[in-house]
Each structure stands twice: as C-alpha cells, then as structure tokens.
Design a protein around this motif. Structure first.
Motif, PDB file in Angstrom:
ATOM      1  N   ILE A 113     -47.243 -11.806 -24.878  1.00 55.95           N
ATOM      2  CA  ILE A 113     -46.665 -10.412 -24.406  1.00 55.95           C
ATOM      3  C   ILE A 113     -45.392 -10.400 -25.006  1.00 55.95           C
ATOM      4  CG2 ILE A 113     -46.544  -9.075 -22.524  1.00 55.95           C
ATOM      5  CD1 ILE A 113     -48.964 -10.397 -22.478  1.00 55.95           C
ATOM      6  N   PRO A 114     -45.247  -9.145 -25.568  1.00 54.66           N
ATOM      7  CA  PRO A 114     -44.061  -8.636 -26.286  1.00 54.66           C
ATOM      8  C   PRO A 114     -43.051  -7.969 -25.177  1.00 54.66           C
ATOM      9  CG  PRO A 114     -45.692  -7.055 -26.862  1.00 54.66           C
ATOM     10  CD  PRO A 114     -46.445  -8.025 -26.098  1.00 54.66           C
ATOM     11  N   ARG A 115     -41.880  -8.077 -25.413  1.00 55.08           N
ATOM     12  CA  ARG A 115     -40.906  -7.385 -24.448  1.00 55.08           C
ATOM     13  C   ARG A 115     -40.889  -5.830 -25.027  1.00 55.08           C
ATOM     14  NH1 ARG A 115     -36.301  -8.592 -21.296  1.00 55.08           N
ATOM     15  NH2 ARG A 115     -35.995 -10.701 -22.121  1.00 55.08           N
ATOM     16  N   THR A 116     -41.209  -4.984 -23.922  1.00 59.28           N
ATOM     17  CA  THR A 116     -40.938  -3.566 -24.573  1.00 59.28           C
ATOM     18  C   THR A 116     -40.512  -2.827 -23.607  1.00 59.28           C
ATOM     19  OG1 THR A 116     -43.280  -2.834 -23.418  1.00 59.28           O
ATOM     20  CG2 THR A 116     -43.348  -3.842 -25.770  1.00 59.28           C
ATOM     21  N   MET A 117     -39.849  -1.554 -24.067  1.00 60.57           N
ATOM     22  CA  MET A 117     -39.325  -0.934 -23.066  1.00 60.57           C
ATOM     23  C   MET A 117     -40.250  -0.072 -22.060  1.00 60.57           C
ATOM     24  SD  MET A 117     -35.957  -0.299 -22.965  1.00 60.57           S
ATOM     25  CE  MET A 117     -35.980   0.908 -22.018  1.00 60.57           C
ATOM     26  N   LYS A 125     -40.343 -21.172 -12.881  1.00 64.48           N
ATOM     27  CA  LYS A 125     -39.061 -20.292 -12.906  1.00 64.48           C
ATOM     28  C   LYS A 125     -39.284 -19.042 -12.545  1.00 64.48           C
ATOM     29  CE  LYS A 125     -36.292 -20.280 -16.201  1.00 64.48           C
ATOM     30  NZ  LYS A 125     -35.430 -20.232 -17.557  1.00 64.48           N
ATOM     31  N   GLY A 126     -38.085 -18.520 -11.898  1.00 65.11           N
ATOM     32  CA  GLY A 126     -38.343 -17.028 -11.754  1.00 65.11           C
ATOM     33  C   GLY A 126     -37.773 -16.140 -12.788  1.00 65.11           C
ATOM     34  N   GLY A 127     -38.340 -14.875 -12.699  1.00 64.63           N
ATOM     35  CA  GLY A 127     -37.877 -13.882 -13.552  1.00 64.63           C
ATOM     36  C   GLY A 127     -38.588 -14.007 -14.834  1.00 64.63           C
ATOM     37  N   VAL A 128     -39.788 -14.621 -15.038  1.00 69.96           N
ATOM     38  CA  VAL A 128     -40.515 -14.939 -16.247  1.00 69.96           C
ATOM     39  C   VAL A 128     -41.669 -13.855 -16.497  1.00 69.96           C
ATOM     40  CG1 VAL A 128     -39.721 -17.302 -16.375  1.00 69.96           C
ATOM     41  CG2 VAL A 128     -42.015 -16.654 -15.337  1.00 69.96           C
ATOM     42  N   GLY A 129     -41.860 -12.886 -15.646  1.00 70.14           N
ATOM     43  CA  GLY A 129     -43.094 -12.013 -15.858  1.00 70.14           C
ATOM     44  C   GLY A 129     -44.152 -12.363 -14.895  1.00 70.14           C
ATOM     45  N   LYS A 130     -44.031 -13.243 -13.776  1.00 69.95           N
ATOM     46  CA  LYS A 130     -45.411 -13.396 -12.884  1.00 69.95           C
ATOM     47  C   LYS A 130     -45.877 -12.019 -12.562  1.00 69.95           C
ATOM     48  CE  LYS A 130     -43.258 -16.113 -10.390  1.00 69.95           C
ATOM     49  NZ  LYS A 130     -41.803 -16.223 -11.146  1.00 69.95           N
ATOM     50  N   THR A 131     -44.995 -11.411 -11.951  1.00 74.56           N
ATOM     51  CA  THR A 131     -45.693 -10.188 -11.219  1.00 74.56           C
ATOM     52  C   THR A 131     -46.048  -9.143 -11.994  1.00 74.56           C
ATOM     53  OG1 THR A 131     -44.138 -10.565  -9.458  1.00 74.56           O
ATOM     54  CG2 THR A 131     -44.920  -8.266  -9.533  1.00 74.56           C
ATOM     55  N   THR A 132     -45.402  -8.857 -13.111  1.00 79.05           N
ATOM     56  CA  THR A 132     -45.834  -8.033 -14.224  1.00 79.05           C
ATOM     57  C   THR A 132     -47.110  -8.657 -14.883  1.00 79.05           C
ATOM     58  OG1 THR A 132     -43.253  -7.703 -14.734  1.00 79.05           O
ATOM     59  CG2 THR A 132     -45.026  -7.094 -16.459  1.00 79.05           C
ATOM     60  N   THR A 133     -47.328  -9.686 -14.945  1.00 84.81           N
ATOM     61  CA  THR A 133     -48.592 -10.186 -15.599  1.00 84.81           C
ATOM     62  C   THR A 133     -49.748 -10.127 -14.528  1.00 84.81           C
ATOM     63  OG1 THR A 133     -47.501 -11.949 -16.823  1.00 84.81           O
ATOM     64  CG2 THR A 133     -49.855 -12.359 -16.382  1.00 84.81           C
ATOM     65  N   SER A 149     -42.927  -1.390 -20.698  1.00 86.73           N
ATOM     66  CA  SER A 149     -42.920  -2.209 -19.760  1.00 86.73           C
ATOM     67  C   SER A 149     -41.949  -1.916 -18.652  1.00 86.73           C
ATOM     68  CB  SER A 149     -42.874  -3.894 -20.017  1.00 86.73           C
ATOM     69  OG  SER A 149     -43.832  -4.082 -21.272  1.00 86.73           O
ATOM     70  N   ILE A 150     -40.861  -1.932 -19.030  1.00 92.55           N
ATOM     71  CA  ILE A 150     -39.638  -1.891 -18.156  1.00 92.55           C
ATOM     72  C   ILE A 150     -39.736  -0.374 -17.169  1.00 92.55           C
ATOM     73  CG2 ILE A 150     -36.984  -1.556 -17.725  1.00 92.55           C
ATOM     74  CD1 ILE A 150     -37.046  -3.551 -20.253  1.00 92.55           C
ATOM     75  N   ASP A 151     -40.228   0.486 -18.026  1.00 94.53           N
ATOM     76  CA  ASP A 151     -40.392   2.005 -17.517  1.00 94.53           C
ATOM     77  C   ASP A 151     -41.495   2.191 -16.434  1.00 94.53           C
ATOM     78  OD1 ASP A 151     -38.176   2.808 -19.197  1.00 94.53           O
ATOM     79  OD2 ASP A 151     -39.564   3.819 -20.549  1.00 94.53           O
TER      80      ASP A 151
HETATM   81  N1  LIG Z   1     -43.130  -7.437 -21.472  1.00 96.24           N
HETATM   82  C1  LIG Z   1     -41.957  -7.073 -20.777  1.00 96.24           C
HETATM   83  N2  LIG Z   1     -41.276  -6.213 -21.370  1.00 96.24           N
HETATM   84  C2  LIG Z   1     -39.787  -6.003 -20.724  1.00 96.24           C
HETATM   85  N3  LIG Z   1     -39.817  -6.379 -19.602  1.00 96.24           N
HETATM   86  C3  LIG Z   1     -40.512  -7.108 -18.609  1.00 96.24           C
HETATM   87  C4  LIG Z   1     -41.662  -7.444 -19.337  1.00 96.24           C
HETATM   88  N4  LIG Z   1     -42.384  -8.425 -18.432  1.00 96.24           N
HETATM   89  C5  LIG Z   1     -41.336  -8.446 -17.553  1.00 96.24           C
HETATM   90  N5  LIG Z   1     -40.329  -7.630 -17.818  1.00 96.24           N
HETATM   91  C6  LIG Z   1     -39.139  -7.280 -16.837  1.00 96.24           C
HETATM   92  O1  LIG Z   1     -38.677  -8.540 -16.648  1.00 96.24           O
HETATM   93  C7  LIG Z   1     -38.195  -8.581 -15.116  1.00 96.24           C
HETATM   94  C8  LIG Z   1     -38.973  -9.889 -14.393  1.00 96.24           C
HETATM   95  O2  LIG Z   1     -40.315  -9.738 -14.357  1.00 96.24           O
HETATM   96  P1  LIG Z   1     -41.309 -10.138 -13.251  1.00 96.24           P
HETATM   97  O3  LIG Z   1     -40.610  -9.482 -11.938  1.00 96.24           O
HETATM   98  O4  LIG Z   1     -42.600  -9.678 -13.691  1.00 96.24           O
HETATM   99  O5  LIG Z   1     -40.809 -11.612 -13.234  1.00 96.24           O
HETATM  100  P2  LIG Z   1     -41.260 -12.619 -12.027  1.00 96.24           P
HETATM  101  O6  LIG Z   1     -41.572 -13.977 -12.583  1.00 96.24           O
HETATM  102  O7  LIG Z   1     -42.442 -11.897 -11.148  1.00 96.24           O
HETATM  103  O8  LIG Z   1     -40.222 -12.805 -11.361  1.00 96.24           O
HETATM  104  P3  LIG Z   1     -39.802 -13.449  -9.845  1.00 96.24           P
HETATM  105  O9  LIG Z   1     -39.772 -14.853  -9.857  1.00 96.24           O
HETATM  106  O10 LIG Z   1     -38.345 -12.953  -9.353  1.00 96.24           O
HETATM  107  O11 LIG Z   1     -40.781 -12.844  -8.907  1.00 96.24           O
HETATM  108  C9  LIG Z   1     -38.488  -7.425 -14.424  1.00 96.24           C
HETATM  109  O12 LIG Z   1     -37.555  -6.542 -14.652  1.00 96.24           O
HETATM  110  C10 LIG Z   1     -39.531  -7.001 -15.263  1.00 96.24           C
HETATM  111  O13 LIG Z   1     -39.564  -5.547 -15.253  1.00 96.24           O
END
Ligand SMILES: Nc1ncnc2c1ncn2[C@@H]1O[C@H](COP(=O)(O)OP(=O)(O)OP(=O)(O)O)[C@@H](O)[C@H]1O
Ligand SMILES: [Mg+2]
Length: 255
Positions: free
Chosen positions: A214-218, A11-19, A220-222
C-alpha cells in the motif's frame, strides 16, 4: 458460511484501521456481505467511516455489557453490502481496562463472530495495537490474520513477536491462518522507504508477504479526515487501487 479476518499488529500507527476499513469496503464493493467490527477501544473506525460523531449509537461495548442487542448496534453504511459494529461508548471513556478485561473474559465476542459467519458475513476486525488480551481474544476466534507492516526503518523489529503470537493462538485455534504481511505507507520517491521494502522482501519468506503493497498517498489521509474509505472517495488513487487488488486476491480465500 462466512469467516473472520483479523487485522493485527504489535505496533501502533501502522495502518491497521485504514486497512480494515478499506479492505472491508473493497470486499463489499465486490458484492461480498461484510461486517467491519471495531474491537479497539480507541474506536477510530467511526472517524474513518464518518459515523456516529456524538458517540450515541453504541457498539461492541454495549453488546458486551448486555445493555443493547446486536440488531440495535450494527449500523448500515453507504455501501449496501457493508455493515459496521463500532466500539461504542468505550471510545468516550477515560479508561479502557474494564472494557478490555470484559472483552477478554466474555464469550460474547466469539458468539458474535459465529452468528455473523452463520449469516454468511466476512467479518473484518480492526484491533488495538499490541498483543494484549483483546488481540489474543480476537485471534482465538478468527480464521484469518493480516499484519500491516509500515515501511519505516526497524520495521521488522516487532514482526517476530506478532508471528509468534499468531503461532501460539493457532495451537488452541487450529483454524487460524496467517494470510500475510502487508507493507503499508510505502513512499514512491523515498529511498529509505524503498530500501526498507526491499529489505523486508529479502528477509521474509515470500509466502508470508503480499505482493501488493500500500503506497502512502495524500488521498488516503484526505479520505480518513473526510470520514470515507479511500476506495470509495478516490478509487483511482494508488492506495485505493492497492486495497482493491488486495481484496481481489483475498476474496477467494475468504470462504
Ligand atoms: N496509505 C496511507 N497513506 C497515507 N497515510 C496513511 C496511509 N495509511 C494510513 N495512513 C495514516 O497513518 C495514520 C495511522 O494509520 P491508522 O490509524 O490506520 O493506523 P493504526 O495501525 O490503526 O493505528 P493505531 O495503532 O493507533 O490503531 C493515520 O493518520 C492514517 O490516516
Ligand atoms: Mg487503529
């Protein structure tokens, strides 16, 4: 010798890049020589690290096409032990298919990983969503896989596909190990999010799921918007702490 850890998900947007960014940074903070590689043509790592805003520095796309050498495209970061290879000019391009097929067919990705491992790097790979040719190529050359799973309804729906893809990749790459599934964006006060986490924990074998979520936190977004890893920008934030714990837990395995 180093090793290659791929962050992948159907899936997309699940936090891969952040992780990928935060785990790589947390490993580097622990003194491990780390190379973060962005194979996703969307190239989001450069935003998350605040690098190369004008797209001129080049990266993996230039390496694949042979127009630049590795030493010209690997960049230093503010962390002494963290280096990064961005996606390169492909992230500015209108289409990504040529890059994806080039990456899937060329031996260069495997050569790059091997070279980095010989120099003792932990290579953390941020991959595009889905199980396309790029992700499969990454899995073919990795030793470790981590799968982020966002705490949302139907979270488990695509998990069996990714687990199957990892199993398939392990047939030709027996060194590949699934380190675990990582729950991401878990919301403290949100009943649905908590229920999803409990359901996932009940459904999946315990050894498949990391204890740390990993909790969702402000913060992380900032941090992403500011172009910094949250583990650096706000080390006491709960998401930053969770990424640091994950790095602590994984580090002994990444040898
Ligand atoms: N722990 C967190 N708390 C709050 N927001 C988060 C957290 N982890 C990720 N996000 C936000 O969620 C969104 C998606 O995260 P991210 O880009 O890491 O996902 P991805 O799986 O890499 O997406 P894609 O599939 O498009 O590459 C981003 O806006 C990111 O800032
Ligand atoms: Mg991403």
């Amino acid at each position: 010798m180093g090793t290659v850890l791929a962050v992948v998900s159907q899936k997309g947007g699940v936090g891969k890049t952040t992780t990928a960014i935060n785990l790589a940074s947390a490993l580097a903070l622990r003194g491990r020589k780390t190379l973060l590689v962005d194979v996703d043509p969307q190239g989001a790592v450069r935003h998350g690290l605040g690098l190369d805003a004008d797209g001129s520095a080049g990266g993996l796309a230039e390496l694949l096409s042979g127009s630049r050498e590795l030493q010209d495209v690997v960049q230093a970061t503010t962390l002494p032990w963290l280096r990064v290879l961005l996606a390169g000019s492909v992230s500015e391009a209108a289409e990504h298919e040529t890059y994806s097929s080039q990456l899937a067919e060329s031996p260069r990705l495997g050569e790059l990983f091997e070279r980095a491992c010989r120099r003792g790097y932990i290579v953390v790979v941020d991959s595009p969503p889905g199980l396309g040719a790029v992700t499969r190529r990454v899995l073919a050359h990795s030793q470790h896989v981590l799968v982020p799973l966002q705490c949302e309804p139907l979270a488990l729906q695509t998990t069996s596909q990714i687990l199957r893809a990892v199993r398939d990749a392990a047939v030709t790459n027996p060194a590949l190990v699934l380190d675990g599934i990582l729950l991401t964006m878990l919301e403290e006060g949100n009943e649905v999010s908590q229920r999803v986490a409990a359901y996932v924990r009940a459904q999946l074998p315990t050894e498949l799921l990391f204890d740390v979520a990993i909790p969702r936190t402000m913060a992380s977004i900032d941090a992403f918007a500011a172009g910094q890893p949250v583990v650096l920008r706000a080390p006491h934030d709960p998401a930053a702490r969770a990424y640091s714990q994950l790095a602590e837990l994984l580090e002994p395995r990444l040898r």
